[in-house]
Design a protein around this motif. Structure first.
Motif, short mmCIF file in Angstrom:
data_model
loop_
_atom_site.label_atom_id
_atom_site.label_comp_id
_atom_site.label_asym_id
_atom_site.label_seq_id
_atom_site.Cartn_x
_atom_site.Cartn_y
_atom_site.Cartn_z
N PHE A 65 -9.10 17.52 -0.98
CA PHE A 65 -8.01 17.62 -1.96
C PHE A 65 -6.78 18.28 -1.36
N ARG A 66 -6.97 19.41 -0.69
CA ARG A 66 -5.84 20.12 -0.09
C ARG A 66 -5.20 19.30 1.01
N ALA A 67 -6.02 18.60 1.77
CA ALA A 67 -5.48 17.78 2.86
C ALA A 67 -4.58 16.68 2.32
N VAL A 68 -5.02 16.02 1.25
CA VAL A 68 -4.20 14.95 0.65
C VAL A 68 -2.94 15.53 0.03
N ARG A 69 -3.07 16.63 -0.66
CA ARG A 69 -1.89 17.26 -1.29
C ARG A 69 -0.86 17.63 -0.24
N ASP A 70 -1.29 18.21 0.86
CA ASP A 70 -0.35 18.61 1.91
C ASP A 70 0.29 17.39 2.58
N ALA A 71 -0.49 16.35 2.78
CA ALA A 71 0.05 15.14 3.40
C ALA A 71 1.09 14.49 2.50
N MET A 72 0.82 14.47 1.20
CA MET A 72 1.78 13.86 0.28
C MET A 72 3.07 14.67 0.20
N THR A 73 2.96 15.99 0.34
CA THR A 73 4.17 16.81 0.38
C THR A 73 5.01 16.45 1.59
N ARG A 74 4.37 16.23 2.72
CA ARG A 74 5.10 15.84 3.93
C ARG A 74 5.80 14.50 3.76
N LEU A 75 5.20 13.63 2.96
CA LEU A 75 5.75 12.29 2.76
C LEU A 75 6.80 12.21 1.66
N SER A 76 6.94 13.28 0.90
CA SER A 76 7.70 13.20 -0.35
C SER A 76 9.12 12.68 -0.17
N ARG A 77 9.85 13.19 0.82
CA ARG A 77 11.25 12.77 0.96
C ARG A 77 11.36 11.29 1.32
#
Length: 221
Positions: free
Chosen positions: A139-151
């Motif tokens: 869960f944390r791994a996906v959340r962090d990856a999506m934050t990186r992709l957000s922009r």
């Protein structure tokens, strides 16, 4: 909420929402003035954002990190590994009714929904699907990856066809997960991530000149 946390939260929102563009210079003095904060919490907030890859040091100042096409490729490989592992765990659950909550999130978006909400729900789809697995590390791994992709994904939501395709793929993944069909859910999720990566990187690469004209830095590829 501490002053450091407040500055960190507001700066993150401005960066992810592209109010402060990729490649734009930041000074501690400007941040102090903008948020009415003192130097120490401002520096602490910047250090936190640096660990997320959203800002970087630039001599004695700071710069909002550019959108890096090579990084987007790498994140997609990482996402495919962790998200597929998570959805397989979800499919193995005896009770998969929580999938309905994620589907309701998708249903909340229609023609009158602001682009900001489409963007948020699209991000939350992947994060919440990983949460259902019950594995906190995935869960944390996906959340962090999506934050990186957000922009980068924020730029993508301008495309109506891309949004429609993504929502259709999201629904197909949920349908397979609801039935506990692990191989099918994994196949659909993998195809969705790989396809989205290809379309996003191609779109950003093709639009690099236009993005630079808006002051957005795009590197790699």
């Amino acid at each position: 909420m501490s002053q450091m946390q407040s500055v960190e939260k507001q700066l993150r929102q401005m960066i992810l929402g592209l109010e402060i563009g990729p490649g734009e210079k930041l000074t501690e003095r400007w941040i102090e003035s903008r948020f009415g904060a003192s130097r120490t919490p401002v520096r602490a907030a910047l250090l936190r954002l640096e660990t997320e890859g959203l800002v970087g040091r630039d001599g004695r100042g700071w710069t909002v990190s550019p959108i890096n096409l090579a990084e987007l490729q790498q994140i997609a490989v990482y996402r495919e590994a962790v998200e597929v592992a998570a959805v397989r765990l979800t499919c193995a659950l005896a009770d998969r009714s929580a999938v309905d909550v994620i589907e309701a999130m998708l249903d909340s978006c229609d023609n009158g929904t602001p682009r900001e909400e489409w963007h948020r729900v699209g991000m939350d789809f992947h994060i919440e699907l990983a949460r259902l697995s019950g594995n906190e590390f995935l869960f944390r791994a996906v959340r962090d990856a999506m934050t990186r992709l957000s922009r980068a994904r924020w730029l993508e939501v301008r495309d109506e066809a891309a949004l429609s395709r993504a929502w259709a793929e999201h629904r197909a993944i949920l349908a397979a997960a609801r039935l506990g069909h692990a191989d099918e859910a994994a196949r659909l999720l993998s195809g969705h991530i790989v396809g989205s990566r290809g379309r996003l990187v191609t779109s950003l690469a093709n639009d690099r000149r236009g993005l630079r004209a808006r002051g957005f830095a795009v590197v790699g590829g």
